[in-house]
Scaffold this motif. Sequence first.
Motif, PDB file in Angstrom:
ATOM      1  N   ALA A 175       0.820  -1.210   0.000  1.00 54.22           N
ATOM      2  CA  ALA A 175       0.000   0.000   0.000  1.00 54.22           C
ATOM      3  C   ALA A 175       0.856   1.264   0.000  1.00 54.22           C
ATOM      4  O   ALA A 175       0.421   2.312  -0.490  1.00 54.22           O
ATOM      5  CB  ALA A 175      -0.919  -0.007   1.217  1.00 54.22           C
ATOM      6  N   ALA A 176       2.079   1.169   0.548  1.00 55.90           N
ATOM      7  CA  ALA A 176       2.968   2.335   0.605  1.00 55.90           C
ATOM      8  C   ALA A 176       3.536   2.687  -0.758  1.00 55.90           C
ATOM      9  O   ALA A 176       4.111   3.771  -0.935  1.00 55.90           O
ATOM     10  CB  ALA A 176       4.100   2.074   1.588  1.00 55.90           C
ATOM     11  N   GLU A 177       3.394   1.786  -1.730  1.00 53.66           N
ATOM     12  CA  GLU A 177       3.867   2.003  -3.103  1.00 53.66           C
ATOM     13  C   GLU A 177       5.367   2.319  -3.136  1.00 53.66           C
ATOM     14  O   GLU A 177       5.825   3.288  -3.730  1.00 53.66           O
ATOM     15  CB  GLU A 177       3.058   3.100  -3.802  1.00 53.66           C
ATOM     16  N   ARG A 178       6.116   1.428  -2.487  1.00 55.28           N
ATOM     17  CA  ARG A 178       7.571   1.440  -2.549  1.00 55.28           C
ATOM     18  C   ARG A 178       8.028   0.064  -3.000  1.00 55.28           C
ATOM     19  O   ARG A 178       7.385  -0.939  -2.673  1.00 55.28           O
ATOM     20  CB  ARG A 178       8.185   1.778  -1.187  1.00 55.28           C
ATOM     21  N   PRO A 179       9.124  -0.036  -3.750  1.00 52.97           N
ATOM     22  CA  PRO A 179       9.567  -1.349  -4.229  1.00 52.97           C
ATOM     23  C   PRO A 179       9.907  -2.287  -3.079  1.00 52.97           C
ATOM     24  O   PRO A 179      10.483  -1.874  -2.070  1.00 52.97           O
ATOM     25  CB  PRO A 179      10.804  -1.031  -5.076  1.00 52.97           C
ATOM     26  N   ILE A 180       9.523  -3.545  -3.248  1.00 53.18           N
ATOM     27  CA  ILE A 180       9.691  -4.563  -2.209  1.00 53.18           C
ATOM     28  C   ILE A 180      10.721  -5.588  -2.670  1.00 53.18           C
ATOM     29  O   ILE A 180      10.641  -6.110  -3.790  1.00 53.18           O
ATOM     30  CB  ILE A 180       8.360  -5.271  -1.928  1.00 53.18           C
ATOM     31  N   VAL A 181      11.667  -5.893  -1.781  1.00 49.22           N
ATOM     32  CA  VAL A 181      12.576  -7.022  -1.972  1.00 49.22           C
ATOM     33  C   VAL A 181      12.239  -8.025  -0.877  1.00 49.22           C
ATOM     34  O   VAL A 181      12.293  -7.699   0.315  1.00 49.22           O
ATOM     35  CB  VAL A 181      14.058  -6.598  -1.879  1.00 49.22           C
ATOM     36  N   ALA A 182      11.880  -9.249  -1.273  1.00 50.96           N
ATOM     37  CA  ALA A 182      11.365 -10.231  -0.305  1.00 50.96           C
ATOM     38  C   ALA A 182      11.968 -11.601  -0.556  1.00 50.96           C
ATOM     39  O   ALA A 182      12.452 -11.903  -1.663  1.00 50.96           O
ATOM     40  CB  ALA A 182       9.836 -10.309  -0.407  1.00 50.96           C
ATOM     41  N   SER A 183      11.929 -12.437   0.468  1.00 48.75           N
ATOM     42  CA  SER A 183      12.379 -13.821   0.347  1.00 48.75           C
ATOM     43  C   SER A 183      11.448 -14.606  -0.571  1.00 48.75           C
ATOM     44  O   SER A 183      10.224 -14.430  -0.524  1.00 48.75           O
ATOM     45  CB  SER A 183      12.418 -14.489   1.724  1.00 48.75           C
ATOM     46  N   ASP A 184      12.044 -15.472  -1.366  1.00 46.03           N
ATOM     47  CA  ASP A 184      11.276 -16.304  -2.287  1.00 46.03           C
ATOM     48  C   ASP A 184      10.796 -17.551  -1.535  1.00 46.03           C
ATOM     49  O   ASP A 184      11.468 -18.586  -1.511  1.00 46.03           O
ATOM     50  CB  ASP A 184      12.168 -16.694  -3.474  1.00 46.03           C
TER      51      ASP A 184
ATOM     52  N   ASN B 184       9.396 -10.066 -10.118  1.00 45.62           N
ATOM     53  CA  ASN B 184       9.510  -9.119 -11.231  1.00 45.62           C
ATOM     54  C   ASN B 184       8.154  -8.645 -11.749  1.00 45.62           C
ATOM     55  O   ASN B 184       8.070  -8.048 -12.818  1.00 45.62           O
ATOM     56  CB  ASN B 184      10.333  -9.706 -12.385  1.00 45.62           C
ATOM     57  N   LYS B 185       7.099  -8.908 -10.960  1.00 50.86           N
ATOM     58  CA  LYS B 185       5.791  -8.352 -11.284  1.00 50.86           C
ATOM     59  C   LYS B 185       5.395  -7.302 -10.244  1.00 50.86           C
ATOM     60  O   LYS B 185       5.175  -6.140 -10.575  1.00 50.86           O
ATOM     61  CB  LYS B 185       4.717  -9.430 -11.373  1.00 50.86           C
ATOM     62  N   ASN B 186       5.343  -7.723  -8.968  1.00 52.83           N
ATOM     63  CA  ASN B 186       5.007  -6.767  -7.913  1.00 52.83           C
ATOM     64  C   ASN B 186       6.040  -6.752  -6.783  1.00 52.83           C
ATOM     65  O   ASN B 186       5.841  -6.095  -5.766  1.00 52.83           O
ATOM     66  CB  ASN B 186       3.608  -7.017  -7.345  1.00 52.83           C
ATOM     67  N   ALA B 187       7.128  -7.505  -6.969  1.00 49.78           N
ATOM     68  CA  ALA B 187       8.219  -7.526  -5.990  1.00 49.78           C
ATOM     69  C   ALA B 187       9.447  -8.163  -6.626  1.00 49.78           C
ATOM     70  O   ALA B 187       9.353  -8.780  -7.698  1.00 49.78           O
ATOM     71  CB  ALA B 187       7.817  -8.309  -4.744  1.00 49.78           C
ATOM     72  N   TRP B 188      10.587  -7.996  -5.972  1.00 49.46           N
ATOM     73  CA  TRP B 188      11.812  -8.666  -6.403  1.00 49.46           C
ATOM     74  C   TRP B 188      12.122  -9.730  -5.357  1.00 49.46           C
ATOM     75  O   TRP B 188      12.362  -9.409  -4.182  1.00 49.46           O
ATOM     76  CB  TRP B 188      12.958  -7.674  -6.521  1.00 49.46           C
ATOM     77  N   LEU B 189      12.054 -11.011  -5.758  1.00 51.35           N
ATOM     78  CA  LEU B 189      12.211 -12.115  -4.821  1.00 51.35           C
ATOM     79  C   LEU B 189      13.633 -12.665  -4.869  1.00 51.35           C
ATOM     80  O   LEU B 189      14.235 -12.780  -5.947  1.00 51.35           O
ATOM     81  CB  LEU B 189      11.213 -13.227  -5.138  1.00 51.35           C
ATOM     82  N   VAL B 190      14.155 -13.003  -3.687  1.00 53.48           N
ATOM     83  CA  VAL B 190      15.534 -13.492  -3.575  1.00 53.48           C
ATOM     84  C   VAL B 190      15.565 -14.754  -2.727  1.00 53.48           C
ATOM     85  O   VAL B 190      14.641 -15.032  -1.953  1.00 53.48           O
ATOM     86  CB  VAL B 190      16.458 -12.421  -2.958  1.00 53.48           C
ATOM     87  N   HIS B 191      16.641 -15.499  -2.863  1.00 51.95           N
ATOM     88  CA  HIS B 191      16.803 -16.723  -2.092  1.00 51.95           C
ATOM     89  C   HIS B 191      16.816 -16.395  -0.604  1.00 51.95           C
ATOM     90  O   HIS B 191      17.520 -15.481  -0.174  1.00 51.95           O
ATOM     91  CB  HIS B 191      18.112 -17.410  -2.475  1.00 51.95           C
ATOM     92  N   PRO B 192      16.048 -17.127   0.221  1.00 55.09           N
ATOM     93  CA  PRO B 192      15.993 -16.799   1.655  1.00 55.09           C
ATOM     94  C   PRO B 192      17.264 -17.190   2.393  1.00 55.09           C
ATOM     95  O   PRO B 192      18.029 -18.054   1.935  1.00 55.09           O
ATOM     96  CB  PRO B 192      14.796 -17.626   2.142  1.00 55.09           C
ATOM     97  N   ASP B 193      17.483 -16.539   3.524  1.00 60.60           N
ATOM     98  CA  ASP B 193      18.585 -16.864   4.431  1.00 60.60           C
ATOM     99  C   ASP B 193      19.957 -16.664   3.798  1.00 60.60           C
ATOM    100  O   ASP B 193      20.937 -17.260   4.248  1.00 60.60           O
ATOM    101  CB  ASP B 193      18.463 -18.308   4.958  1.00 60.60           C
ATOM    102  N   SER B 194      20.039 -15.832   2.791  1.00 61.49           N
ATOM    103  CA  SER B 194      21.309 -15.566   2.115  1.00 61.49           C
ATOM    104  C   SER B 194      21.579 -14.064   2.120  1.00 61.49           C
ATOM    105  O   SER B 194      20.958 -13.315   1.352  1.00 61.49           O
ATOM    106  CB  SER B 194      21.269 -16.080   0.665  1.00 61.49           C
TER     107      SER B 194
END
Length: 413
Positions: free
Chosen positions: A328-337, A348-358
Motif C-alpha cells: 500500500a505504501a507504493e515502494r519497491p519490495i525485496v522479499a524472500s522467495d 519481477n511483477k510486484n516484488a523482487w524475490l531473492v533466495h531466503p537466508d542468504s
Amino acid sequence: MSDPGRLLYLANARIPSEKAHVYQIFQMCDAFAERGARVRLIYPRRANLDELQDVGDPAAFYGVQRSPELVALPCLDPVKLVTIDLPALGKTPLNPAAFAVQTATFTLAATAYVRRHTRASAVVYSRDWPLLWPLAVGRERPRPVIWEAHDLPQGQVARRALRRLLPRLDGVVAISQGLARELAEWTRSASPPVVVASDGVGLERFSRVPSAAEARKQLDLPLDQQIVLYAGHLYRWKGVDTLARATAQLPPSARVVIVGGTPADRTSFAAWLRQEGLAQRVCLAGYVPPTQVPSYLAAADVLVLPNSGSVPISRTYTSPLKLFEYMAAERPIVASDLPALREVLEHNKNAWLVHPDSPQALAAGITSTLADPERGRRLAAAAALDVRHYTWNGRAERVLTWVDWLASKTNLP
C-alpha cells in the motif's frame, strides 16, 4: 450471522500491545463492525510496558474508527516477571511455565464469562485455540466456535491437543493456502470447514502519506542516503539477522533502518550488531505507534521482507501484515522467495524475490533495485494495484459471509 451480528472475540493478549497480532485483532474488530457485527473483545487484565501505560484509547492508538466493546478479565500473570520485570528469566522452563499459568487462568475466566453473560447463539471467535477448548468440547447448547489459524504448534503434546480439538470446532479461518493444506493433511476426514482469508491492510491509512523527502524531514532520517527499511519484530524467523549481515555488501550510500521490536529484543539485537561489527550500518528506530508506520514506509527507497525459510511459520503459514502495508505504501519490495509470500507476490511483477537466508542474495536484490529506479517504480505500482484485493473490510466480509454459510449448512443456532 447466528445471533444477528453478535461476535465474541477472545484474545489472550496485552491491550494495548506493541505486538502485531493485537494490531491485527483491532483492525478485524473494526472491519467486522463495519460489516454490521456487534463485537465484544474479551482479553486478560495484564501488566503492560511502561511506554504503553498511558494509552487511554486503544482504538485511537491502533487508528480504527469503531472500538469494540472491551471486557478485561482477571488472570494470574507470571508472564510479567519473565518478560517485563526480569527478561533474563524468559527462558525454558520458566517462560513456558509462566505462559501456561497465564493462559490457563484466563481460559477459565473467559469460559465462565461467555457462558454466564452471553447468548448461546453468539459466535465465539479467536486466534488462540487453547481458549476454545472448554467452549467447543462438551457444550450443553451449541455455540458457534471459530478458530482463526495463524500457525500450527510444533511440539507433540500441543499437536495432539489441537488434533483432538479440530473436529469439535465449527470452522477454521486459515491465513494462507499453505496453512490450510497442512491442516487438511493433519485432520483428513475429520477436518472442520476451512476458509482461507489472507491478512490485509486499511488503504485509508495510506491515502495521505507524505513524500519521501517530507517523511524523512519529519522523522529526522537522512535526505542524502538511500534508505532500506524493515518494519516489524526482531524474531529470528523474520530474517532481520540476514538483513543486518547483508549491509556489508550494500553500496555506501545505503542506510538500513529497522523499525519495531520489544525493548528486550532491541537491546539483544543491538548487542548482537555491535558484536558482529554491523552497528554503524544499521539504524534501530525502535517501536513506533501504528499510526506512524506509514510515514516510515513512505521514507524508504526499498522495503525489505527477509523472512527465513528455516521454519514452517515463515516458509508456509504466514500472511505478514507488513507485506500488505509495504504494498500500500507504493515502494519497491525485496522479499524472500518463499511459498507463503508467493501466494501474494510474484517475482519481477510486484516484488523482487531473492533466495531466503542468504545475505549475499538479499544484498544483490536490494542493490539492483536501488540501481534501477524505473524497475522499482514498476514493481511498486503493480503492488499498490494488487493490494486493493487485500483490505480488512473485504476480509471481514469474506469471513462473515462464510460464517453465515456455515450456519445455513449445519445445525448452528
